[in-house]
Design an enzyme around this catalytic site. Structure first.
Site, short mmCIF file in Angstrom:
data_model
loop_
_atom_site.label_atom_id
_atom_site.label_comp_id
_atom_site.label_asym_id
_atom_site.label_seq_id
_atom_site.Cartn_x
_atom_site.Cartn_y
_atom_site.Cartn_z
N VAL A 134 -0.14 8.34 -2.16
CA VAL A 134 -1.40 7.68 -2.49
C VAL A 134 -1.49 7.44 -4.00
O VAL A 134 -1.86 6.35 -4.46
CB VAL A 134 -2.60 8.53 -2.00
CG1 VAL A 134 -3.92 7.95 -2.49
CG2 VAL A 134 -2.59 8.64 -0.48
N HIS A 135 -1.09 8.43 -4.77
CA HIS A 135 -1.14 8.35 -6.24
C HIS A 135 -0.26 7.20 -6.75
O HIS A 135 -0.69 6.38 -7.57
CB HIS A 135 -0.66 9.69 -6.80
CG HIS A 135 -0.50 9.74 -8.29
ND1 HIS A 135 -1.55 9.61 -9.16
CD2 HIS A 135 0.60 9.92 -9.06
CE1 HIS A 135 -1.11 9.71 -10.40
NE2 HIS A 135 0.20 9.89 -10.38
N VAL A 136 0.98 7.14 -6.24
CA VAL A 136 1.90 6.10 -6.69
C VAL A 136 1.38 4.73 -6.26
O VAL A 136 1.38 3.78 -7.04
CB VAL A 136 3.32 6.35 -6.13
CG1 VAL A 136 4.23 5.15 -6.38
CG2 VAL A 136 3.92 7.61 -6.74
N ALA A 155 -0.22 13.04 -0.86
CA ALA A 155 -1.09 12.82 -2.02
C ALA A 155 -0.36 11.98 -3.07
O ALA A 155 -0.95 11.07 -3.68
CB ALA A 155 -1.53 14.15 -2.61
#
Lengths: 204, 288
Positions: free
Chosen positions: A165-167, A162
């Protein structure tokens, strides 16, 4: 370029405490996760130090994350518009943003990430306490330890994916990183990516 | 390798093949419970040879002393009073300790390279200098054997006197056993010896006498001759079908490489998304 305040200094600091704790807990955890990552123990002063430090880093992550979750909770409620936005995730990924449903402070992807972390980080804390040597693990039966190690690895894996994906999303969507570093975004950025939030804060 | 007799077959947290040029003798210790008189000489010999001194405990009203395995007590006698047949009391005394599994769960669970090794001869040994004190070996063991020291946070257990075996001697407990209940030799010889003992026990009315060498862990390098091999639980809860927990199998098996691959793929997916779809830029950002 006119800018809009998106995060206060406290919010930014809180986010970065979480981020630093995540990176350190993540690297030290990966070191114990698979032999391919064991070399990461060198970053923490060797195997025993990695084992000693990892749970404390995790505790910092949990506490700081809970603070952040409390701050952002109310912006992350899932709405019908979020489901429509998610249904068009392919367009979002291909940068075809015309005609997407209006987005508030957070889009559906950010909200799902938020709720995923809200579930996984407490799972990491609880399972982590169960296997925390030498303080707590001796008080739990071995059957529970076995469940905890699997849950801990699984939850950590989900969180790591997760956060990748966030970065990446922050790198991908230009103008986002300054929101968390400086606290501000451009009006154009806000209008384009978070139209409903833009109207709320500017009244335009 | 320092000693040919200590060639390593498997090494914790190591994904490549250790040196495998030689295949020396496979050893085993055979404990004949029907011959054991519960004198605890083996416990004393173990302490003496391995230089261990457990804390002096208190008498809990039963013979088991110390009550459990510890980092200082690598073997303990467990006394069970059972009536397998009505009115016929039997005192079953089992010398508990590491079973030296052919498929060791402790080694499978250990994340520290070289902290747990299995020699080609079958002995599973903890190398405490590499141990990080995480306690994963405890989750891997089907026999509840490893103990973490409160003093140094390292895991300890029976070494099968690997230092003695390496120079051609039998383990200390074997050397000292006054009734010959514990014998040591090649695994094949020990199985053969057990067969003789089992035939003798059967002739004496123990119809279910048999060898405890459980298949679920690939066999063990410490084996028991049991009078009641059909009910190993009678012997202070010796597991009937021990195996590495499926949870540990799941945790340490195929999932970890797959999960690691997943993490790598996620990073690659991001990178290639960036070079194909490109960044999301708001065109009038600079103008506005």
């Amino acid at each position: 370029m006119s800018t809009i305040q998106r995060y206060t200094a406290q919010e930014r600091s809180n986010h970065w405490v979480v981020a630093i704790a995540f990176v350190l807990a993540g690297l030290s955890g990966l070191a114990l996760f698979h032999p391919a990552f064991f070399f990461l123990t060198h970053l923490f002063g060797g195997g025993p130090w990695t084992r000693i430090l990892h749970p404390f880093l995790g505790a910092v992550l949990f506490l700081s994350f809970m603070g952040m979750a409390a701050r952002f909770w109310r912006y992350n409620r899932i709405t019908p518009a979020d489901r429509q936005w998610m249904a068009r995730i392919k367009d979002v990924l291909c940068n075809r943003d015309q005609g997407l449903p209006e987005v508030g402070k957070y889009n559906a992807g950010q909200k799902y990430l938020f709720w995923l972390l809200v579930v996984c980080i407490p799972v990491l804390l609880v399972s982590g306490i169960v296997i925390w040597q030498p303080w707590f693990a001796p008080y739990f039966p071995v059957g529970l330890l076995r469940i905890a190690v699997v849950l801990h690895a699984l939850a950590a894996w989900i969180v790591i994916l997760a956060i990748i994906v966030h970065v990446y999303a922050a790198i991908w969507v230009k103008g986002s990183i300054r929101a968390m570093l400086r606290g501000t975004v451009s009006e154009a950025w806000a209008r384009h990516h978070h139209r409903a939030w833009y109207r709320d804060v500017t009244g335009k | 390798m320092a000693l040919q007799s200590l060639d390593i077959k498997a090494r914790s947290a190591t994904t490549t093949q250790p040196p495998a040029a030689r295949d020396p003798l496979h050893v085993a210790k055979l404990i004949d419970i029907s011959k054991c008189i519960g004198c605890k000489a083996c416990q004393v010999a173990c302490m003496e040879w391995n230089d261990l001194r457990d804390e002096v405990g208190t008498n809990a009203g039963i013979y088991d002393n110390p009550r459990d395995l510890t980092d200082q007590s690598w073997t303990v006698m467990r006394y069970s009073e059972v009536e397998v047949q009505q009115g016929r009391l039997e005192w079953l005394i089992r010398k508990d300790g590491c079973m030296h599994c052919e498929d060791p769960g402790c080694l499978k669970a250990c994340p520290a390279p070289g902290a747990i090794v299995q020699y080609v001869n079958g002995i599973v040994d903890f190398h405490e200098e590499h141990c990080i004190g995480c306690g994963y070996c405890i989750t891997g063991c089907p026999f509840n054997v490893p103990r973490i020291s409160k003093k140094d946070s390292k895991a300890y257990k029976c070494t099968l006197c690997s230092d003695r075996v390496a120079v051609g001697r039998e383990p200390a407990c074997v050397k000292t056993c006054p009734t010959g209940a514990i014998v040591f030799g090649s695994k094949r010889d020990m199985i053969e010896h057990a067969e003789g003992r089992i035939a003798d026990l059967k002739a004496r009315g123990y119809a279910n006498a048999g060898l405890y060498n459980p298949e679920g862990v690939g066999g063990t390098h410490v084996m028991y001759v049991l009078q009641h091999a059909d009910q190993p639980e009678l012997y202070a809860g010796l597991p009937k079908d021990p195996h590495i927990s499926p949870l540990v199998g799941l945790w340490k098996g195929i999932t970890k490489p797959l999960m690691s691959l997943g993490i790598g793929l996620a990073v690659f997916a991001g990178f290639f998304h960036y070079v194909t779809a490109g960044p999301k830029e708001v065109e009038d950002e600079k103008v506005d």
